[in-house]
Design a protein around this motif. Sequence first.
Motif, PDB file in Angstrom:
ATOM      1  N   ALA A 183      64.694  21.939  15.895  1.00 35.31           N
ATOM      2  CA  ALA A 183      65.138  23.295  16.242  1.00 35.31           C
ATOM      3  C   ALA A 183      64.617  23.696  17.623  1.00 35.31           C
ATOM      4  N   HIS A 184      63.390  23.310  17.911  1.00 34.05           N
ATOM      5  CA  HIS A 184      62.809  23.606  19.230  1.00 34.05           C
ATOM      6  C   HIS A 184      63.621  22.935  20.333  1.00 34.05           C
ATOM      7  N   TYR A 185      64.006  21.698  20.107  1.00 32.35           N
ATOM      8  CA  TYR A 185      64.765  20.951  21.114  1.00 32.35           C
ATOM      9  C   TYR A 185      66.172  21.537  21.295  1.00 32.35           C
ATOM     10  N   ILE A 186      66.808  21.936  20.194  1.00 34.09           N
ATOM     11  CA  ILE A 186      68.143  22.533  20.281  1.00 34.09           C
ATOM     12  C   ILE A 186      68.086  23.861  21.036  1.00 34.09           C
ATOM     13  N   ASP A 187      67.094  24.683  20.717  1.00 32.89           N
ATOM     14  CA  ASP A 187      66.937  25.957  21.422  1.00 32.89           C
ATOM     15  C   ASP A 187      66.706  25.726  22.915  1.00 32.89           C
ATOM     16  N   LYS A 188      65.922  24.706  23.215  1.00 25.34           N
ATOM     17  CA  LYS A 188      65.646  24.368  24.618  1.00 25.34           C
ATOM     18  C   LYS A 188      66.934  23.944  25.321  1.00 25.34           C
ATOM     19  N   GLY A 189      67.762  23.162  24.627  1.00 22.34           N
ATOM     20  CA  GLY A 189      69.033  22.729  25.200  1.00 22.34           C
ATOM     21  C   GLY A 189      69.986  23.885  25.444  1.00 22.34           C
ATOM     22  N   ASN A 190      70.034  24.831  24.497  1.00 16.59           N
ATOM     23  CA  ASN A 190      70.899  26.003  24.672  1.00 16.59           C
ATOM     24  C   ASN A 190      70.452  26.855  25.856  1.00 16.59           C
ATOM     25  N   LYS A 191      69.130  27.000  26.009  1.00 14.59           N
ATOM     26  CA  LYS A 191      68.603  27.780  27.132  1.00 14.59           C
ATOM     27  C   LYS A 191      68.882  27.072  28.453  1.00 14.59           C
ATOM     28  N   ASP A 192      68.758  25.749  28.448  1.00 17.64           N
ATOM     29  CA  ASP A 192      69.038  24.967  29.657  1.00 17.64           C
ATOM     30  C   ASP A 192      70.501  25.125  30.070  1.00 17.64           C
ATOM     31  N   MET A 193      71.399  25.067  29.089  1.00 18.34           N
ATOM     32  CA  MET A 193      72.826  25.248  29.377  1.00 18.34           C
ATOM     33  C   MET A 193      73.101  26.647  29.922  1.00 18.34           C
ATOM     34  N   SER A 194      72.505  27.642  29.288  1.00 10.22           N
ATOM     35  CA  SER A 194      72.709  29.025  29.706  1.00 10.22           C
ATOM     36  C   SER A 194      72.253  29.238  31.146  1.00 10.22           C
ATOM     37  N   LEU A 195      71.103  28.667  31.484  1.00 14.97           N
ATOM     38  CA  LEU A 195      70.580  28.801  32.846  1.00 14.97           C
ATOM     39  C   LEU A 195      71.493  28.098  33.852  1.00 14.97           C
ATOM     40  N   LYS A 196      72.003  26.923  33.458  1.00 12.79           N
ATOM     41  CA  LYS A 196      72.896  26.173  34.352  1.00 12.79           C
ATOM     42  C   LYS A 196      74.184  26.967  34.596  1.00 12.79           C
ATOM     43  N   LEU A 197      74.710  27.592  33.554  1.00 11.77           N
ATOM     44  CA  LEU A 197      75.929  28.388  33.701  1.00 11.77           C
ATOM     45  C   LEU A 197      75.677  29.625  34.554  1.00 11.77           C
ATOM     46  N   ALA A 244      80.417  23.537  30.628  1.00 10.59           N
ATOM     47  CA  ALA A 244      79.367  24.014  29.729  1.00 10.59           C
ATOM     48  C   ALA A 244      79.065  22.991  28.633  1.00 10.59           C
ATOM     49  N   LEU A 245      80.102  22.476  27.991  1.00 11.19           N
ATOM     50  CA  LEU A 245      79.910  21.519  26.907  1.00 11.19           C
ATOM     51  C   LEU A 245      79.297  20.213  27.410  1.00 11.19           C
ATOM     52  N   GLU A 246      79.750  19.759  28.563  1.00 10.69           N
ATOM     53  CA  GLU A 246      79.180  18.526  29.119  1.00 10.69           C
ATOM     54  C   GLU A 246      77.711  18.733  29.487  1.00 10.69           C
ATOM     55  N   THR A 247      77.400  19.889  30.046  1.00  9.13           N
ATOM     56  CA  THR A 247      76.008  20.205  30.370  1.00  9.13           C
ATOM     57  C   THR A 247      75.142  20.165  29.122  1.00  9.13           C
ATOM     58  N   ARG A 248      75.663  20.779  28.049  1.00  9.70           N
ATOM     59  CA  ARG A 248      74.883  20.839  26.800  1.00  9.70           C
ATOM     60  C   ARG A 248      74.715  19.452  26.182  1.00  9.70           C
ATOM     61  N   LEU A 249      75.767  18.651  26.216  1.00  9.97           N
ATOM     62  CA  LEU A 249      75.710  17.306  25.638  1.00  9.97           C
ATOM     63  C   LEU A 249      74.813  16.385  26.458  1.00  9.97           C
ATOM     64  N   ARG A 250      74.844  16.527  27.762  1.00  7.77           N
ATOM     65  CA  ARG A 250      73.991  15.696  28.605  1.00  7.77           C
ATOM     66  C   ARG A 250      72.507  15.963  28.343  1.00  7.77           C
ATOM     67  N   PHE A 251      72.191  17.156  27.903  1.00  6.21           N
ATOM     68  CA  PHE A 251      70.794  17.478  27.612  1.00  6.21           C
ATOM     69  C   PHE A 251      70.244  16.570  26.516  1.00  6.21           C
ATOM     70  N   ASN A 252      71.106  16.102  25.619  1.00  2.54           N
ATOM     71  CA  ASN A 252      70.668  15.255  24.506  1.00  2.54           C
ATOM     72  C   ASN A 252      70.468  13.792  24.904  1.00  2.54           C
ATOM     73  N   LEU A 253      70.932  13.411  26.087  1.00  2.00           N
ATOM     74  CA  LEU A 253      70.920  11.996  26.472  1.00  2.00           C
ATOM     75  C   LEU A 253      69.533  11.355  26.462  1.00  2.00           C
ATOM     76  N   PRO A 254      68.480  12.032  26.952  1.00  2.33           N
ATOM     77  CA  PRO A 254      67.170  11.374  26.967  1.00  2.33           C
ATOM     78  C   PRO A 254      66.674  10.952  25.580  1.00  2.33           C
ATOM     79  N   LEU A 255      67.102  11.659  24.534  1.00  2.00           N
ATOM     80  CA  LEU A 255      66.666  11.332  23.175  1.00  2.00           C
ATOM     81  C   LEU A 255      67.844  10.910  22.303  1.00  2.00           C
ATOM     82  N   LEU A 256      68.876  10.370  22.940  1.00  2.00           N
ATOM     83  CA  LEU A 256      70.098  10.027  22.214  1.00  2.00           C
ATOM     84  C   LEU A 256      69.850   8.979  21.127  1.00  2.00           C
TER      85      LEU A 256
END
Length: 241
Positions: free
Chosen positions: A75-89, A106-118
């Motif tokens: 949940a912490h990681y998902i929240d971090k990803g959502n905040k990262d996407m929001s800031l990028k937008l 937006a969707l690509e930004t959010r999905l790319r956030f998961n790549l390091p721990l894919l």
Amino acid sequence: MLARLLKKTPNKRYCSTQTHNKNPIVLKHTILEQALTHVKVHGWTHNAIAMAAKDLGYSSIFHGIAPNGNYDLVAHYIDKGNKDMSLKLETSDLTKMTNKQKIKFALETRLRFNLPLLSRWPEAMAIMSQPLNLPSALHKLSIMADEIWYRAGDSSLNIDWYVKRGVVIGIYTSTELYLLTDMSKDKRDTWEFLDNRLDDYILMSKVKTDAESTLSALSNAFQSIWRNPSSISRFSDGKIV
């Protein structure tokens, strides 16, 4: 439980007034953030959180600061990803983009956030799909979708508000699954898949709009005939009826 943990003396090498005075919420955030560095090896587990606590100079029993363990970490990681996407937008120039381009960005930004721990993401998805965690997972997805449509300029207040967010969540989750098996360079097949799903949505929206326009025209025509039956007399010249 948390109070007892906070009273325990950390490793003396790290013992400081700053450490002891940390707000429990801030401390939990700090430990979970550090735990992300151990996910590749230990997964979304209590072990990762315990290792993070030790990194910060606390006893490994400090994993108890996150009582829900693996869920808290995901949940912490998902929240971090959502905040990262929001800031990028927020910091990107979207003015020259079409709505489709904004949503894809937006969707690509959010999905790319998961790549390091894919490599560990299937485990995270399994954790969040558990019955007790599913409501929270859906809520986090809805927050993401709402942010995307807000940045795309959507201001609908009717049933379309729910439909649009449901569509974005559907596109995100299907692309997320595709991403897990994509072996192409820079995940280009995934971004093409995402583009195609958005095209499908645009096509369906156009069909829906055209159908609504046709039905509206037919409805108006029938209402006109009902109010003025004589309007059909031109068809009743004895040749047809």
